[in-house]
Design a protein around this motif. Structure first.
Motif, PDB file in Angstrom:
ATOM      1  N   PRO A  50      63.062  61.965  23.587  1.00 45.00           N
ATOM      2  CA  PRO A  50      62.989  60.557  24.007  1.00 45.00           C
ATOM      3  C   PRO A  50      61.905  60.342  25.077  1.00 45.00           C
ATOM      4  CG  PRO A  50      65.270  61.294  23.892  1.00 45.00           C
ATOM      5  CD  PRO A  50      64.415  62.523  23.733  1.00 45.00           C
ATOM      6  N   PHE A  51      61.279  59.200  24.998  1.00 46.05           N
ATOM      7  CA  PHE A  51      60.277  58.817  25.985  1.00 46.05           C
ATOM      8  C   PHE A  51      60.937  58.006  27.092  1.00 46.05           C
ATOM      9  CE2 PHE A  51      57.991  59.213  21.946  1.00 46.05           C
ATOM     10  CZ  PHE A  51      56.952  60.047  22.302  1.00 46.05           C
ATOM     11  N   GLU A  52      60.241  57.904  28.198  1.00 46.63           N
ATOM     12  CA  GLU A  52      60.672  56.969  29.243  1.00 46.63           C
ATOM     13  C   GLU A  52      60.021  55.603  29.003  1.00 46.63           C
ATOM     14  OE1 GLU A  52      61.448  59.070  33.321  1.00 46.63           O
ATOM     15  OE2 GLU A  52      59.767  60.095  32.348  1.00 46.63           O
ATOM     16  N   LYS A 112      52.048  56.769  36.328  1.00 45.73           N
ATOM     17  CA  LYS A 112      53.263  56.890  37.133  1.00 45.73           C
ATOM     18  C   LYS A 112      53.939  58.246  36.939  1.00 45.73           C
ATOM     19  CE  LYS A 112      53.229  52.781  38.986  1.00 45.73           C
ATOM     20  NZ  LYS A 112      53.036  52.614  40.470  1.00 45.73           N
ATOM     21  N   GLY A 113      53.384  59.071  36.053  1.00 47.29           N
ATOM     22  CA  GLY A 113      53.927  60.402  35.841  1.00 47.29           C
ATOM     23  C   GLY A 113      55.173  60.441  34.991  1.00 47.29           C
ATOM     24  N   ILE A 114      55.387  59.387  34.198  1.00 50.56           N
ATOM     25  CA  ILE A 114      56.576  59.360  33.349  1.00 50.56           C
ATOM     26  C   ILE A 114      56.183  59.621  31.897  1.00 50.56           C
ATOM     27  CG2 ILE A 114      57.920  57.869  34.859  1.00 50.56           C
ATOM     28  CD1 ILE A 114      57.069  55.494  33.286  1.00 50.56           C
ATOM     29  N   ARG A 115      57.123  60.130  31.120  1.00 49.88           N
ATOM     30  CA  ARG A 115      56.846  60.511  29.731  1.00 49.88           C
ATOM     31  C   ARG A 115      56.530  59.265  28.908  1.00 49.88           C
ATOM     32  NH1 ARG A 115      57.087  63.846  25.506  1.00 49.88           N
ATOM     33  NH2 ARG A 115      58.359  63.294  23.689  1.00 49.88           N
ATOM     34  N   THR A 116      55.298  59.218  28.384  1.00 55.85           N
ATOM     35  CA  THR A 116      54.791  58.010  27.732  1.00 55.85           C
ATOM     36  C   THR A 116      54.339  58.322  26.311  1.00 55.85           C
ATOM     37  OG1 THR A 116      54.016  57.170  29.867  1.00 55.85           O
ATOM     38  CG2 THR A 116      53.113  56.136  27.889  1.00 55.85           C
ATOM     39  N   LEU A 175      63.008  51.204  35.364  1.00 59.96           N
ATOM     40  CA  LEU A 175      63.521  52.570  35.312  1.00 59.96           C
ATOM     41  C   LEU A 175      63.987  53.063  36.674  1.00 59.96           C
ATOM     42  CD1 LEU A 175      60.857  54.176  32.929  1.00 59.96           C
ATOM     43  CD2 LEU A 175      63.303  53.901  32.427  1.00 59.96           C
ATOM     44  N   ILE A 176      63.194  52.805  37.712  1.00 58.17           N
ATOM     45  CA  ILE A 176      63.550  53.358  39.020  1.00 58.17           C
ATOM     46  C   ILE A 176      64.740  52.624  39.643  1.00 58.17           C
ATOM     47  CG2 ILE A 176      61.198  54.178  39.438  1.00 58.17           C
ATOM     48  CD1 ILE A 176      60.768  51.819  41.296  1.00 58.17           C
ATOM     49  N   ARG A 177      65.052  51.443  39.125  1.00 56.64           N
ATOM     50  CA  ARG A 177      66.190  50.690  39.664  1.00 56.64           C
ATOM     51  C   ARG A 177      67.493  50.964  38.906  1.00 56.64           C
ATOM     52  NH1 ARG A 177      64.516  46.935  43.368  1.00 56.64           N
ATOM     53  NH2 ARG A 177      62.263  46.582  43.427  1.00 56.64           N
ATOM     54  N   LEU A 178      67.420  51.769  37.869  1.00 55.78           N
ATOM     55  CA  LEU A 178      68.641  52.136  37.153  1.00 55.78           C
ATOM     56  C   LEU A 178      69.487  53.053  38.031  1.00 55.78           C
ATOM     57  CD1 LEU A 178      67.348  52.937  33.547  1.00 55.78           C
ATOM     58  CD2 LEU A 178      68.765  50.990  34.220  1.00 55.78           C
ATOM     59  N   PRO A 179      70.785  52.800  38.115  1.00 56.60           N
ATOM     60  CA  PRO A 179      71.644  53.713  38.891  1.00 56.60           C
ATOM     61  C   PRO A 179      71.574  55.129  38.334  1.00 56.60           C
ATOM     62  CG  PRO A 179      72.808  51.679  38.335  1.00 56.60           C
ATOM     63  CD  PRO A 179      71.529  51.678  37.554  1.00 56.60           C
TER      64      PRO A 179
END
Length: 527
Positions: free
Chosen positions: A211-213, A233-237, A514-518
């Motif tokens: 899965p990707f981010e 941002k260094g996230i899997r794209t 993404l960064i605001r997800l608990p």
């Protein structure tokens, strides 16, 4: 033939030749033959690894072949490879001369493994920005596999042949004398038509993707910008696209891209692709999305199903599917598509030299098309549905100054007529009087705007009555975790620079989401 600057550039490129090559020309008579002789002499003078002979015996003249000493490369040009095709000439020289093409190793292996005899013929025009991709792809394949030969034919120079084969759009490709394809194609698309197992192998590779981010759907300006901003941002794209570059590939001159006074669509598209490749982005080209399945819970995985049956999953998705040319939707349009009905005046205009054509559409695109065509064809009739043209005033003044252009407003196109093989006329109705008019002509160029590529999203995300993806000021759609940007959205003003900005915004919004997800939600969703 070549100016001093081009000669210097050519000499620099030809230093990459790894083995001697020879240009074997069949010239014939006339000014084109003289120009070809001068061009080939300039090329031969640029490198001591290039020889030239003028004793060829090809059926087409003027033409020339590019041969290795072993005689196992089947690359030929019938006509002058200038304009957009000069790059095709340079690359053909290098690849026949042993310089490796810039394509993936598995693509090279796939080309070399093709069995059978393949003789390709491509009809091009020097003003066609779509043609070089096809010519270069087939030339490269010919240089790599001795069972493949290719001749690129300037349609404007071989008019009798074009008429006999009823070629009315470029690029048109024939394989072993039979129709093979029309329009822009990459080398991977050509291979997918020749190698019937290629699609299945490509699908198999996609099945095991983690899965990707962020998963971007679309490879135009908005999609490229989204992928770059997400990857930074260094996230899997990941990026899945039907064709990288999108609508930009069909754009001729670009003069409003800020800080770049002039460029062309294919050049910009190549730059976009290279910029994306500078980052860790998983590019999945030649992939068409067919369904979007929202996550079952906040922070869960969103699923995108592809036409090949494979599903890709991601925590966020950015929709950047762009738009395509709008069709008139009248009888005869589909029947005579590429048989007189065309959508690219720059590509196909030279094939209508000395003929009568109509341009449907009075916006900037339509008026620009009429101006360009007026310099090539015998007569242009511009047909506009509204009571007045909608193009910029400067374009309208230029159009009105041309002696071989007629402007018809308040006109509804109702039918494209033909004889079963090609266009012979167009029918329109005067919206003021309801009087029906018949125009006798050979070509119809449709320039009536764009349609968003969003049919696959119906009943999933909120769409406007025009089919555009509804987004808020952050690029968010009606589905949590799904964002959008570019020409497929409700954002006004469909411009490249705006699409890039909207794509960048969508990526930043996806990252913020993404960064605001608990943390516990993310962990549960990944379980």
């Amino acid at each position: 033939m070549l100016d001093a600057a081009l000669k210097t550039q050519l000499a620099a490129y030809l230093q990459n030749l790894r083995q001697p090559i020879e240009l074997v020309a069949t010239l014939g008579d006339g000014s084109s033959a003289a120009e070809m002789r001068a061009l080939l002499e300039d090329v031969a003078a640029a490198s001591d690894k290039v020889g030239v002979r003028f004793d060829g015996a090809d059926d087409r003249a003027p033409s020339f072949a590019i041969e290795r000493a072993a005689g196992d490369a089947g690359v030929r040009f019938a006509g002058l490879p200038l304009g957009h095709e000069f790059t095709s000439l340079v690359l053909a020289l290098l690849h026949v001369g042993g310089h490796p093409p810039k394509i993936d190793a598995d693509v090279v292996a796939q080309i070399k493994a093709l069995e059978g005899r393949f003789h390709f013929e491509t009809y091009f025009s020097q003003s066609c920005q779509n043609c070089p991709d096809v010519v270069q792809a087939l030339n490269t394949m010919s240089a790599l596999n001795p069972n493949i030969t290719h001749v690129a034919i300037d349609g404007a120079l071989f008019k009798d042949e074009v008429e006999a084969r009823q070629v009315m759009a470029v690029p048109t490709v024939l394989l072993n004398g039979e129709p093979f394809a029309q329009g822009r194609m990459t080398i991977e698309q050509v291979l997918s038509k020749l190698d019937t197992g290629a699609a299945a192998r490509a699908a198999e590779k996609l099945k095991d993707k983690d899965p990707f981010e962020v998963l971007v759907i679309g490879g135009g300006p908005a999609g490229a910008a989204s992928a770059i901003y997400a990857a930074r941002k260094g996230i899997r794209t990941g990026l899945a696209a039907e064709r990288f570059g999108g609508q930009v590939l069909d754009t001729m001159a670009i003069e409003n891209f800020i800080s770049v006074s002039h460029t062309e669509g294919p050049k910009l598209a190549a730059g976009l692709e290279q910029h994306v490749k500078d980052y860790d982005v998983d590019i999945m080209n030649l992939q068409v999305a067919s369904r979007l399945i929202p996550a079952k819970a906040e922070g869960g995985l969103i699923e995108v199903q592809l036409e090949n049956g494979v599903s890709l999953k991601s925590r966020t998705v950015i929709l950047a599917t762009g738009a395509r040319w709008r069709q008139m939707g009248v009888p005869g349009e589909n029947d005579y598509r590429n048989k007189g009905v065309a959508y690219c005046p720059h590509c196909d205009g030279p094939l209508f030299k000395g003929k009568r054509v109509a341009v449907v559409g009075g916006g900037n695109s339509g008026v620009e098309a009429a101006i360009d065509l007026a310099g090539i064809v015998a007569h242009v009739t511009l047909i506009e549905y509204d009571s007045q043209l909608r193009a910029d005033a400067v374009l309208q003044r230029k159009l009105a100054s041309l002696p071989n252009v007629r402007i018809v407003t308040s006109a509804l196109t109702t039918e494209v007529r033909g004889d079963g093989q090609k266009v012979t006329g167009l029918v329109y109705k005067d919206r003021n009087s309801d009087e029906v008019h018949n125009l006798d002509l050979e070509g119809v160029f449709v320039q009536i705007g764009l349609v968003p590529n969003t049919e696959w999203l119906k009943d999933t995300v909120a769409l406007s009555p025009r089919g555009e993806i509804e987004t808020d000021h952050r690029g968010a759609t009606s589905v949590p975790g799904v964002f959008a940007g570019g020409d497929a959205t409700t954002t006004p003003y469909k411009q490249i620079v705006i699409a890039m900005g909207e794509g960048s915004k969508a990526a930043l919004s996806a990252f913020d989401y993404l960064i605001r997800l608990p943390a516990e939600v993310t962990e549960q969703a990944g379980a």
